[in-house]
Design a protein around this motif. Structure first.
Motif, PDB file in Angstrom:
ATOM      1  N   PRO A  88      50.101  70.191  73.577  1.00  0.00           N
ATOM      2  CA  PRO A  88      49.885  70.291  74.792  1.00  0.00           C
ATOM      3  C   PRO A  88      48.721  69.401  75.557  1.00  0.00           C
ATOM      4  O   PRO A  88      47.843  69.225  74.985  1.00  0.00           O
ATOM      5  CB  PRO A  88      49.633  71.928  74.846  1.00  0.00           C
TER       6      PRO A  88
ATOM      7  N   LEU B 215      50.581  69.365  83.161  1.00  0.00           N
ATOM      8  CA  LEU B 215      50.769  69.920  81.906  1.00  0.00           C
ATOM      9  C   LEU B 215      52.075  69.761  80.984  1.00  0.00           C
ATOM     10  O   LEU B 215      53.182  69.890  81.624  1.00  0.00           O
ATOM     11  CB  LEU B 215      50.623  71.475  82.305  1.00  0.00           C
ATOM     12  N   SER B 216      51.941  69.194  80.111  1.00  0.00           N
ATOM     13  CA  SER B 216      52.873  69.075  78.988  1.00  0.00           C
ATOM     14  C   SER B 216      53.107  70.341  78.133  1.00  0.00           C
ATOM     15  O   SER B 216      52.344  70.984  77.925  1.00  0.00           O
ATOM     16  CB  SER B 216      52.480  67.918  78.000  1.00  0.00           C
ATOM     17  N   GLU B 217      54.385  70.638  77.879  1.00  0.00           N
ATOM     18  CA  GLU B 217      54.604  71.738  77.096  1.00  0.00           C
ATOM     19  C   GLU B 217      54.377  71.702  75.643  1.00  0.00           C
ATOM     20  O   GLU B 217      54.405  70.570  75.096  1.00  0.00           O
ATOM     21  CB  GLU B 217      56.094  72.285  77.479  1.00  0.00           C
ATOM     22  N   PRO B 218      53.841  72.719  75.043  1.00  0.00           N
ATOM     23  CA  PRO B 218      53.898  72.832  73.514  1.00  0.00           C
ATOM     24  C   PRO B 218      55.063  72.367  72.817  1.00  0.00           C
ATOM     25  O   PRO B 218      56.473  72.602  73.340  1.00  0.00           O
ATOM     26  CB  PRO B 218      53.519  74.187  73.180  1.00  0.00           C
TER      27      PRO B 218
ATOM     28  N   SER C  95      49.747  78.127  76.009  1.00  0.00           N
ATOM     29  CA  SER C  95      49.596  77.286  74.873  1.00  0.00           C
ATOM     30  C   SER C  95      48.968  78.231  73.522  1.00  0.00           C
ATOM     31  O   SER C  95      47.949  78.709  74.036  1.00  0.00           O
ATOM     32  CB  SER C  95      48.889  75.966  74.952  1.00  0.00           C
TER      33      SER C  95
ATOM     34  N   LEU D 157      44.200  72.529  73.394  1.00  0.00           N
ATOM     35  CA  LEU D 157      44.577  71.941  74.592  1.00  0.00           C
ATOM     36  C   LEU D 157      43.784  70.735  74.928  1.00  0.00           C
ATOM     37  O   LEU D 157      42.581  70.731  74.720  1.00  0.00           O
ATOM     38  CB  LEU D 157      44.437  72.922  75.757  1.00  0.00           C
TER      39      LEU D 157
END
Length: 272
Positions: free
Chosen positions: A57, A48-51, A80, A84
């Motif tokens: 995200p 999971l990429s952060e906002p 988020s 997404l």
């Protein structure tokens, strides 16, 4: 020797370093890249990429049980505020998870393939007068405008907000990739962008509508392939929307080994 193998024992149509190249390419998406503000954390259900980064995200699912999908999407969306983007790697996993993803509110958008060149490139030569050059920050706006015209299939100049959005994404690219503008008679007619290194990937390639069917994009690819092989790189790859006309062209001219494939979904309003 089997007719389905090469002289080196590699199945025909498969890159000799297929597995190693796939591991490397996948790591680009599952590792953090500070230049883009792309910060990835490993979760029980995937990456999971952060906002906050330029891509927004992104969730790369690694689960195989459809019953785990609601909890995975719930946890990711709780982290988020906006849409997404969800990636499912591989057709088999996609087939298993698709119904559960849609039931969880994820809308399928497109599938994307990454193809490696195997053997020689069978590219059509372009106009002899075609020139190409790398762009820097000063030339990035012209590159962005040309790219938006290419991918929008229009000769209408893009709106200022579209250009600004493209510049926000492409400015970090200058630190990691080479962005090239193709010109005919001084006019920007095509764009290409690719990552350099032991494994190279073209991630943007386009030609403006009035200049298509003249071999311009193939000529740019040919120059890139020649330079890459001269540098001793291990693989040369290109990505494209699966089953689209560009994929068919790339396969026809030699990009025949599928290294990586994913189905993209969006939960929430689709990003612009």
């Amino acid at each position: 020797m089997s007719p389905t193998t090469s002289d080196e024992g590699t199945p025909r149509g498969v890159h000799p370093d297929h597995d190693a190249v796939r591991v490397e390419l996948r790591s680009w998406f599952t590792s953090s890249e500070p230049v883009y503000g792309y910060v990835v954390t490993k979760r029980p259900y995937g990456y999971l990429s952060e906002p906050g980064g330029v891509f927004g995200p992104r969730l790369i699912l690694t689960i195989d049980d459809p019953g785990d999908v609601p909890q995975a999407i719930g946890d990711a969306t709780d982290r988020s505020d906006g849409p997404l983007v969800v990636w499912v790697e591989g057709r088999a996993r996609c087939a298993r998870l698709d119904r559960s993803l849609q039931d969880a509110g994820c809308k399928p958008v497109k599938s994307v393939t990454h193809l490696a060149l195997v053997g020689e490139l069978s590219a059509r030569p372009g106009p002899a007068s075609l020139t190409s050059h790398d762009v820097d920050l000063d030339g990035l706006e012209e590159w962005a405008v040309t790219k938006l015209m290419c991918f929008g299939d229009t000769e209408e100049p893009p709106a200022a907000d579209r250009v600004a959005s493209e510049l926000a994404v492409r400015t970090p690219d200058l630190a990691l990739a080479r962005l090239q503008l193709g010109r005919l008679d001084g006019i920007g007619v095509a764009v290409m962008a690719y990552y350099e290194g032991a494994d190279q990937l073209v991630f943007n390639l386009g030609t403006r509508v009035p200049f298509r069917h003249r071999g311009i994009a193939q000529e740019l690819l040919g120059r890139w392939v020649a330079a890459g092989r001269a540098s001793g790189c291990r693989s040369l790859m290109i990505n494209a929307d699966h089953l689209g006309a560009p994929e068919a062209l790339y396969r026809r001219i030699g990009f025949v080994d599928e290294i990586y494939w994913y189905q993209q979904y969006v939960w929430g309003p689709r990003p612009s």
